[in-house]
Write an enzyme that holds these catalytic residues in place. Structure first.
Site, PDB file in Angstrom:
ATOM      1  N   ALA A  94      80.491  22.222  78.735  1.00 50.17           N
ATOM      2  CA  ALA A  94      80.999  20.879  78.428  1.00 50.17           C
ATOM      3  C   ALA A  94      80.194  19.783  79.112  1.00 50.17           C
ATOM      4  O   ALA A  94      80.635  18.648  79.206  1.00 50.17           O
ATOM      5  CB  ALA A  94      82.468  20.779  78.821  1.00 50.17           C
ATOM      6  N   GLY A  95      79.007  20.142  79.637  1.00 47.74           N
ATOM      7  CA  GLY A  95      78.139  19.119  80.205  1.00 47.74           C
ATOM      8  C   GLY A  95      78.391  18.801  81.664  1.00 47.74           C
ATOM      9  O   GLY A  95      77.814  17.852  82.201  1.00 47.74           O
ATOM     10  N   ALA A 100      75.846  26.192  86.876  1.00 49.50           N
ATOM     11  CA  ALA A 100      75.120  26.037  88.144  1.00 49.50           C
ATOM     12  C   ALA A 100      76.096  26.057  89.314  1.00 49.50           C
ATOM     13  O   ALA A 100      75.821  26.673  90.353  1.00 49.50           O
ATOM     14  CB  ALA A 100      74.316  24.729  88.137  1.00 49.50           C
ATOM     15  N   ASP A 142      71.384  20.293  87.572  1.00 50.29           N
ATOM     16  CA  ASP A 142      72.734  20.849  87.784  1.00 50.29           C
ATOM     17  C   ASP A 142      72.781  21.600  89.109  1.00 50.29           C
ATOM     18  O   ASP A 142      73.726  21.451  89.894  1.00 50.29           O
ATOM     19  CB  ASP A 142      73.110  21.823  86.658  1.00 50.29           C
ATOM     20  CG  ASP A 142      73.316  21.124  85.329  1.00 50.29           C
ATOM     21  OD1 ASP A 142      72.897  19.960  85.200  1.00 50.29           O
ATOM     22  OD2 ASP A 142      73.894  21.746  84.415  1.00 50.29           O
TER      23      ASP A 142
HETATM   24  O1  PMV Z   1      75.183  20.258  79.738  1.00 48.65           O
HETATM   25  P1  PMV Z   1      74.691  20.643  81.086  1.00 48.65           P
HETATM   26  O2  PMV Z   1      75.729  20.525  82.153  1.00 48.65           O
HETATM   27  O3  PMV Z   1      74.030  21.997  81.103  1.00 48.65           O
HETATM   28  O4  PMV Z   1      73.547  19.566  81.473  1.00 48.65           O
HETATM   29  C1  PMV Z   1      72.319  19.620  80.790  1.00 48.65           C
HETATM   30  C2  PMV Z   1      71.400  18.524  81.218  1.00 48.65           C
HETATM   31  C3  PMV Z   1      70.072  18.503  80.416  1.00 48.65           C
HETATM   32  O5  PMV Z   1      69.316  17.405  80.917  1.00 48.65           O
HETATM   33  C4  PMV Z   1      70.329  18.283  78.946  1.00 48.65           C
HETATM   34  C5  PMV Z   1      69.294  19.802  80.591  1.00 48.65           C
HETATM   35  C6  PMV Z   1      68.644  19.982  81.941  1.00 48.65           C
HETATM   36  O6  PMV Z   1      68.200  21.110  82.217  1.00 48.65           O
HETATM   37  O7  PMV Z   1      68.531  19.006  82.716  1.00 48.65           O
END
Ligand code: PMV
Length: 302
Positions: A94-95, A100, A142
């Site tokens: 979900a970002g 991590a 992350d």
């Molecule tokens: O969606 P997440 O929590 O995996 O964040 C990804 C962030 C990106 O910039 C899209 C990928 C990265 O490796 O930095």
């Protein structure tokens, strides 16, 4: 008990994969883990709640989590005889950097049990070995936030720069309920860039400018300016096809409820939206909840 933070990228996601800086905050939600000793390495497991998932370290497994756990355990000279219980407070995919945070909490729990101390840079490197299983070329942002916390400007391959806010502030986090894989979103952006490198690099350069301004605005405690930058960054991310109808409607309702700015955060294609709404946080959360979304307030920069 070991702990690691979730994160929200305020400015610069995706650009950070291509060498631009990004600005991110650690969330007060994350992952907690505890390790206990077991008799033999063959009993080594990782149990993750509330997912009810049990993971075994197996580099040839078809399951990503088994391979990631094996990659993390490569940090130890001898295969550790441990059972790890982890609990995540973050939605996965979900970002918010849940993967991590899981890796850092698990590593720290095992280190705690074995009496191992590591520098933060080493923790980040171990976490990256886990992260690479899920997405070929993670920027590392992350892992840096999970391990270090606080507010960071991060650029791939460089030591993270700590950003100091004059005082802690609150962000609203809302979950669209839509899930995406970071790998596929990063791949989609890479394909767009293949087709029109100059244009996409210009988008990334614009994001880098937002990050520079965002850092100054955070250091000055100028949340109205940070909010404007969130909106501008969101428009750039939407131009990379990373938004969805639900994301757009959540950003619009946050702004309607008084937010200075709102954007998708992380890989996009759904996931979570963040908004900066000093004094109006409850109104934003109420608007999102009224639309059936899970939402909460996170204090950052403490
Ligand atoms: O969606 P997440 O929590 O995996 O964040 C990804 C962030 C990106 O910039 C899209 C990928 C990265 O490796 O930095």
């Amino acid at each position: 008990m070991a702990r690691a933070h979730g994160k929200a990228i305020l400015l610069g996601e995706h650009g950070v994969v291509f060498g631009r800086p990004a600005l991110a905050v650690a969330l007060d939600r994350g992952v907690v883990a505890r390790a206990t000793a077991v008799a033999s390495t063959s009993d080594c497991t990782l149990h993750i709640e509330p997912w009810g998932v049990t993971v075994v370290p197996d580099a040839s497994s078809s399951r990503d989590l088994d391979r990631a756990f094996a990659a993390l355990l490569d940090a130890y000279r001898e295969a550790p005889r441990v059972r790890v219980e982890a609990r995540t407070e973050l939605p996965g995919g979900a970002g918010l950097g849940s993967s991590a945070a899981l890796s850092v909490a698990v590593l720290r729990a095992i280190d705690e049990l074995l009496g191992i101390e590591r520098m933060i840079a080493e923790v980040i490197a171990c976490s990256l070995a886990w992260e690479r299983v899920f997405h070929g070329a993670p920027s590392g942002i992350d892992s840096a936030l999970a391990a270090e916390g606080g507010i960071l400007v991060y650029r791939k391959g460089e030591a993270p720069e700590v950003v100091s806010a004059p005082k802690p502030f609150r962000i609203c986090v809302g979950d669209t309920g839509e899930r995406s894989s970071t790998r596929s979103m990063v791949d989609a952006v890479a394909r767009l860039r293949e087709r029109n490198r100059a244009k996409i690099d210009l988008v990334f350069d614009s994001m880098a400018a937002l990050v520079r301004n965002g850092r100054l605005a955070i250091e000055a405690g100028d949340h109205a300016a940070v909010g404007q930058l969130l909106d501008l960054n969101h428009a750039l991310l939407a131009s990379l096809m990373l938004s969805t109808e639900v994301v757009e409607s959540m950003c619009a309702s946050a702004r309607g409820a008084g937010a200075f700015g709102a954007k998708v955060t992380g890989a996009g294609g759904g996931g979570c939206v963040i908004a900066l709404a000093p004094g109006k946080e409850d109104d934003v959360i109420e608007a999102w909840k009224a639309a059936g979304r899970d939402a909460w307030i996170s204090e950052v920069g403490a």
